[in-house]
Design an enzyme around this catalytic site. Sequence first.
Site, PDB file in Angstrom:
ATOM      1  N   GLU A  28      -9.092   9.873  27.832  1.00  0.00           N
ATOM      2  CA  GLU A  28      -9.883  11.073  28.043  1.00  0.00           C
ATOM      3  C   GLU A  28     -10.896  11.191  26.918  1.00  0.00           C
ATOM      4  O   GLU A  28     -10.743  10.584  25.863  1.00  0.00           O
ATOM      5  CB  GLU A  28      -9.013  12.322  28.116  1.00  0.00           C
ATOM      6  N   CYS A  29     -11.932  11.913  27.155  1.00  0.00           N
ATOM      7  CA  CYS A  29     -12.997  12.169  26.186  1.00  0.00           C
ATOM      8  C   CYS A  29     -13.534  10.850  25.611  1.00  0.00           C
ATOM      9  O   CYS A  29     -14.014  10.008  26.347  1.00  0.00           O
ATOM     10  CB  CYS A  29     -12.513  13.127  25.107  1.00  0.00           C
ATOM     11  N   GLY A  30     -13.444  10.640  24.323  1.00  0.00           N
ATOM     12  CA  GLY A  30     -13.970   9.420  23.715  1.00  0.00           C
ATOM     13  C   GLY A  30     -13.285   8.164  24.215  1.00  0.00           C
ATOM     14  O   GLY A  30     -13.911   7.106  24.322  1.00  0.00           O
ATOM     15  N   PHE A  32     -12.155   7.710  27.269  1.00  0.00           N
ATOM     16  CA  PHE A  32     -12.757   7.448  28.577  1.00  0.00           C
ATOM     17  C   PHE A  32     -14.120   6.799  28.392  1.00  0.00           C
ATOM     18  O   PHE A  32     -14.466   5.837  29.080  1.00  0.00           O
ATOM     19  CB  PHE A  32     -12.886   8.750  29.375  1.00  0.00           C
ATOM     20  N   MET A  33     -14.890   7.321  27.437  1.00  0.00           N
ATOM     21  CA  MET A  33     -16.209   6.756  27.155  1.00  0.00           C
ATOM     22  C   MET A  33     -16.076   5.291  26.757  1.00  0.00           C
ATOM     23  O   MET A  33     -16.868   4.453  27.166  1.00  0.00           O
ATOM     24  CB  MET A  33     -16.890   7.553  26.043  1.00  0.00           C
TER      25      MET A  33
END
Length: 104
Positions: A28-30, A32-33
């Site tokens: 999630e968040c970073g 996921f990036m």
Amino acid sequence: MAEKLERNKSFRKAVLEYVERGGRVYAECGGFMYMTSSIIVIDSSEYEMAGAIDAVTYVLERPVGKGYTWGAVVGETPVAPTTPFSKATSSTTQEWHLERKPSL
């Protein structure tokens, strides 16, 4: 930060190979990036990431989403398993974003 992540080619390769072999990843968040093909930062520089998700993430100057979101787990997951006494586990969480993730 994205430049440092891009330079670690052996780790990016290992993550992608793990996913391609059927490995599970919670991101999630970073995280996921990192799993996307690349990240484009404010100055328009693009950095290669793991490539497990065929998409590009954009980092923006100003927040594009903030507030609260609600979610429910309705089946067994490794992240938030349900219990025999409940049909679902739910939570409310704050969200605040400086990035625009792709529509999948």
